[in-house]
Design an enzyme around this catalytic site. Sequence first.
Site, PDB file in Angstrom:
ATOM      1  N   ALA A  74      10.077   1.168  11.940  1.00 48.54           N
ATOM      2  CA  ALA A  74      10.164   1.272  10.480  1.00 48.54           C
ATOM      3  C   ALA A  74       8.857   1.884   9.982  1.00 48.54           C
ATOM      4  CB  ALA A  74      10.355  -0.101   9.856  1.00 48.54           C
ATOM      5  N   LYS A  75       8.796   2.240   8.740  1.00 51.67           N
ATOM      6  CA  LYS A  75       7.540   2.692   8.134  1.00 51.67           C
ATOM      7  C   LYS A  75       7.643   2.501   6.639  1.00 51.67           C
ATOM      8  CE  LYS A  75       3.672   4.762   9.452  1.00 51.67           C
ATOM      9  NZ  LYS A  75       3.006   4.551  10.739  1.00 51.67           N
ATOM     10  N   GLY A  76       6.493   2.321   5.992  1.00 54.74           N
ATOM     11  CA  GLY A  76       6.506   2.164   4.547  1.00 54.74           C
ATOM     12  C   GLY A  76       5.347   2.906   3.934  1.00 54.74           C
ATOM     13  N   ILE A 129      11.321   2.389   5.044  1.00 57.36           N
ATOM     14  CA  ILE A 129      12.447   2.999   5.754  1.00 57.36           C
ATOM     15  C   ILE A 129      12.563   2.344   7.119  1.00 57.36           C
ATOM     16  CG2 ILE A 129      13.424   5.163   6.631  1.00 57.36           C
ATOM     17  CD1 ILE A 129      12.494   6.429   4.086  1.00 57.36           C
TER      18      ILE A 129
END
Length: 409
Positions: A101-103, A56
Amino acid sequence: MSQLAMVNDNIRRAAAILDLGARVEKLLLTPNREVKVEVAVELDSGEVATYTGYRIQHNDARGPMKGGLRYHPTVDAEEVTALSSLMTWKTAVVNIPFGGAKGGINCDPATLSSRELERLTRKFVSNIKEIIGPNVDIPAPDVNTNAQVMAWVMDEYSRFYGFSPAVVTGKPIDLHGSLGREEATGRGVAYITADLLADLGTPLQGTTVSIQGFGNVGSFAALFLHQMGAKVIAVSDAYGGLYRADGLPVLDLFDYARTQRTIVGFSEAQAMAGDDIFAVPCDVFIPAALGGVLDAERAKALPAKVVIEAANAPTTPEGDAILQQRGLPVVPDILANAGGVTVSYFEWAQNIQQFRWDGERVNQELKSTMAKAYRDVRQLAHSRQISLRTAAFVLALGRVAKATVMRGI
Ligand code: NAD
């Protein structure tokens, strides 16, 4: 209240103070892009398992997006969105040229072999390769991912786009990682604790500290605070807690936890239940484990004088309100634990420059970046008579909103 609701609450409060208006507020609340992929991998048994992966990308107004990759059974779109938004504000507070962001992959890495973990990582990278890159979105380690996983990310991406060490940070030192990255978050937590105590006129020497969580962040925070003269009297992890009134022998405990993967069984301290950490009278309380642990009930009773949020989102809004009523200074996560992403930025810069900094330079630059961010936040909190948390969000939103408007919406 969910983690996402908590983060959005802080964004709305800061947007109102800055008078940003409904349209800009909506822009800052909404992620730029949300990607969900099915990751199919062949297990060692020959069976095929599928997992859900997310990346995201919240905001890139100030630069390429930056944020960790989490492997955990509870990973879902909402959690990843909340964490991606926190990254936007964290990079802005410390004023490094990144967005957020992050995943994550919804999996339990404890049940996977190393080969399975490698296949899972490579498949995930090949699924999201078009949306990451050194100038676009740069992943990093988070819960249950480490330097080895980052090495696989770099290698898989490089197979498609040529040698690209700057696509990911938190890599092994021998594979274009940065000196000082592993311990950076804990080191930053120690610096921020020292800055806050200096402001309060409390000497660090002999100050008592309790830390929930003794993983990467908690153990290094304990180590540096101990080296700086503080007395770490209590720590806990997922399996139990330890207490020693005259201060834990942190160096021995650090080595013990590295080999045993828990603090439980360490003989030079009194054992206690993990949650007893919230009842130990101390000067500084550092949550360095999970989100949402400091709720209203615990905040009411917490026998500490200050809270330094080393974990992401450890305090619920209700808990936060009570700590504020009690007049307890709380250094928010987006400032307190920003040391990791700051040294990730140094790693990225070294990769782009194809030049290695020595450890002394990394630590010096980290110290001055954290000190400047702390001063900016404290000054804003003081001048506007708001909490350190609200001030950190106001500072961050102001920077992101300005960049957004200058670039053109
Ligand atoms: P980690 O997996 O290395 O360590 C987590 C620690 O928390 C372990 O000691 C674990 O046993 C403990 N823990 C888990 N459940 C617990 C419970 N119920 N009670 C007490 N302890 C418990 O993770 P980490 O990298 O140290 O991250 C810790 C927190 O800091 C997370 O919230 C993470 O998002 C945040 N954070 C980490 C970094 C980083 O660079 N590693 C950077 C910013 C924020």
